[in-house]
Design an enzyme around this catalytic site. Structure first.
Site, PDB file in Angstrom:
ATOM      1  N   ASP A  85       4.698  -6.346   7.715  1.00  0.00           N
ATOM      2  CA  ASP A  85       4.704  -5.286   6.692  1.00  0.00           C
ATOM      3  C   ASP A  85       3.829  -4.079   7.152  1.00  0.00           C
ATOM      4  O   ASP A  85       2.914  -4.218   7.262  1.00  0.00           O
ATOM      5  CB  ASP A  85       4.012  -5.998   5.357  1.00  0.00           C
ATOM      6  CG  ASP A  85       4.061  -5.322   4.098  1.00  0.00           C
ATOM      7  OD1 ASP A  85       5.278  -4.574   3.948  1.00  0.00           O
ATOM      8  OD2 ASP A  85       3.151  -5.269   3.173  1.00  0.00           O
ATOM      9  N   HIS A  86       4.384  -2.872   6.647  1.00  0.00           N
ATOM     10  CA  HIS A  86       3.811  -1.366   6.875  1.00  0.00           C
ATOM     11  C   HIS A  86       3.451  -1.494   8.444  1.00  0.00           C
ATOM     12  O   HIS A  86       2.046  -0.999   8.609  1.00  0.00           O
ATOM     13  CB  HIS A  86       2.791  -1.356   5.992  1.00  0.00           C
ATOM     14  CG  HIS A  86       3.283  -1.111   4.331  1.00  0.00           C
ATOM     15  ND1 HIS A  86       3.797  -0.013   4.091  1.00  0.00           N
ATOM     16  CD2 HIS A  86       3.361  -1.922   3.306  1.00  0.00           C
ATOM     17  CE1 HIS A  86       4.035   0.040   2.820  1.00  0.00           C
ATOM     18  NE2 HIS A  86       3.863  -1.196   2.476  1.00  0.00           N
ATOM     19  N   HIS A 183       0.803   0.811  -4.454  1.00  0.00           N
ATOM     20  CA  HIS A 183       0.202  -0.509  -3.902  1.00  0.00           C
ATOM     21  C   HIS A 183      -1.189  -0.557  -4.775  1.00  0.00           C
ATOM     22  O   HIS A 183      -2.132   0.288  -4.930  1.00  0.00           O
ATOM     23  CB  HIS A 183      -0.249  -0.339  -2.449  1.00  0.00           C
ATOM     24  CG  HIS A 183       0.958  -0.334  -1.638  1.00  0.00           C
ATOM     25  ND1 HIS A 183       1.277   0.836  -0.772  1.00  0.00           N
ATOM     26  CD2 HIS A 183       2.029  -1.014  -1.524  1.00  0.00           C
ATOM     27  CE1 HIS A 183       2.458   0.535  -0.072  1.00  0.00           C
ATOM     28  NE2 HIS A 183       2.898  -0.607  -0.839  1.00  0.00           N
ATOM     29  N   GLY A 212       4.793  -2.441  -4.243  1.00  0.00           N
ATOM     30  CA  GLY A 212       3.839  -2.443  -5.310  1.00  0.00           C
ATOM     31  C   GLY A 212       4.096  -3.060  -6.404  1.00  0.00           C
ATOM     32  O   GLY A 212       3.983  -2.677  -7.834  1.00  0.00           O
ATOM     33  N   GLY A 213       4.562  -4.484  -6.328  1.00  0.00           N
ATOM     34  CA  GLY A 213       5.438  -5.277  -7.360  1.00  0.00           C
ATOM     35  C   GLY A 213       4.165  -5.628  -8.476  1.00  0.00           C
ATOM     36  O   GLY A 213       4.288  -5.967  -9.408  1.00  0.00           O
ATOM     37  N   VAL A 234       4.797  -8.238  -3.336  1.00  0.00           N
ATOM     38  CA  VAL A 234       3.583  -8.639  -4.373  1.00  0.00           C
ATOM     39  C   VAL A 234       2.629  -9.222  -3.503  1.00  0.00           C
ATOM     40  O   VAL A 234       2.649 -10.095  -2.620  1.00  0.00           O
ATOM     41  CB  VAL A 234       3.941  -9.733  -5.470  1.00  0.00           C
ATOM     42  CG1 VAL A 234       2.947  -9.924  -6.217  1.00  0.00           C
ATOM     43  CG2 VAL A 234       5.160  -9.277  -6.110  1.00  0.00           C
ATOM     44  N   THR A 236      -1.309  -7.712  -4.298  1.00  0.00           N
ATOM     45  CA  THR A 236      -2.593  -7.519  -5.263  1.00  0.00           C
ATOM     46  C   THR A 236      -2.816  -8.540  -6.307  1.00  0.00           C
ATOM     47  O   THR A 236      -3.823  -9.335  -6.236  1.00  0.00           O
ATOM     48  CB  THR A 236      -2.662  -5.969  -5.702  1.00  0.00           C
ATOM     49  OG1 THR A 236      -2.625  -5.057  -4.711  1.00  0.00           O
ATOM     50  CG2 THR A 236      -4.029  -5.947  -6.419  1.00  0.00           C
TER      51      THR A 236
END
Ligand code: 13P
Length: 292
Positions: A85-86, A183, A212-213, A234, A236
């Site tokens: 991711d990223h 995010h 940023g789900g 998802v 956080t």
């Protein structure tokens, strides 16, 4: 089942009007919880790993081995993709691909459009040879992800014409356009630009990822899926659920020290939460759906 490519998973999801959740793995218990949730929900799943999580857990190869061993242990038959991711560089993508990740995101969203295209093209060239899926970001998603902060003032929506050019010139498999999600936790209500999403999906034809789900209302999630979002990230929310459950377990046993008891309580909590997400995204019961 072996870990699989993310690309076919996303096309299958779009054809069948659901989205696959990318749940970020932060430690062993997160991986256990997500794989068990996927098995119990009969759902495909994407395990997302950031570079910071790779450093925390001890490297790409260790993560691949951990996921493969857990899949054997749990007799996992649902499709599982292992996704970087990223990623900030070609080097990390190559390391992940070499270690057996089936998907990588190259995040050149902080670069100019030509530079974002150039780095994404290089990653696509290497990844395609290995049958690995590539995701990239257009526009800038604001907020904080694993210590990488994009100030709200720097967040920009994806421009439709940039997305078209980007897809044409990179041949990337999955696009993460900045649509107004952030995010981390929202300050106020999220305002997603569904008009942009609709145009981007119609013009480019590639599956879109919604980052940023955490904190996006259910009706917005459903609308995004209807318009062509095939992947929802998802992180956080799971970290919040995990730490809240651990705090609660510790508060009930203030003098306790048996680490695994608190870890298990936290793991059970994120497993239940992710099962709920799989139902919300419509991926529950879809492990066997075929490509159309
Ligand atoms: P949240 O942390 O806001 O859920 O976003 C996760 C994400 O988009 C990972 O790439």
């Amino acid at each position: 089942m072996q870990i699989v490519s993310m690309k076919s998973m996303l096309y299958t999801a779009r054809a069948n009007q659901y989205a696959v959740g990318q749940f970020n793995v932060n430690n062993l218990e997160f991986a256990q919880a997500f794989l068990q949730a996927a098995k119990e929900e009969d759902s495909p799943v994407i395990l997302g790993i950031t570079e910071a999580a790779v450093r925390h857990m001890g490297g790409y190869s260790l993560i691949t081995a951990m996921v493969k061993e857990l899949m054997k242990e749990y007799e996992i038959m649902v499709p599982v993709a292992l996704h970087l991711d990223h990623s900030s560089s070609m080097e990390s993508c190559v390391k992940a691909i070499h270690a057996g990740f089936t998907s990588v995101m190259i995040d050149g969203s902080h670069l100019s459009l030509p530079d974002n295209i150039a780095i994404t093209r290089r990653v696509v060239e290497v990844a395609k040879v290995m049958g690995v899926t590539v995701e990239a970001e257009i526009g800038r998603i604001a907020g904080e992800e694993d210590g990488v902060v994009v100030d709200a003032s720097l967040g920009t929506y994806a421009a439709v014409k940039d997305c078209e050019q980007f897809i044409y010139e990179t041949n990337v498999d999955c696009l993460a356009p900045a649509l107004g999600s952030v995010h981390g936790q929202y300050k106020g209500e999220p305002r997603l630009r569904f008009d942009l999403l609709d145009e981007i999906v119609r013009l480019t034809g590639v599956p879109c990822a919604l980052h940023g789900g955490t904190g996006i209302p259910s009706q917005d999630i459903k609308k995004a899926i209807t318009l062509g979002v095939s992947k929802i990230n998802v992180n956080t929310e799971n970290q919040m659920v995990y730490t809240a459950a651990m705090r609660e377990a510790l508060s009930q046993d203030p003098a306790g020290y048996e680490v695994r008891n608190y870890a298990r309580a936290a793991m059970d909590a994120i497993k239940a939460s992710v099962k709920g997400k799989m139902r919300e995204f419509g991926s529950s019961g879809q492990a066997e759906t075929k490509n159309i």
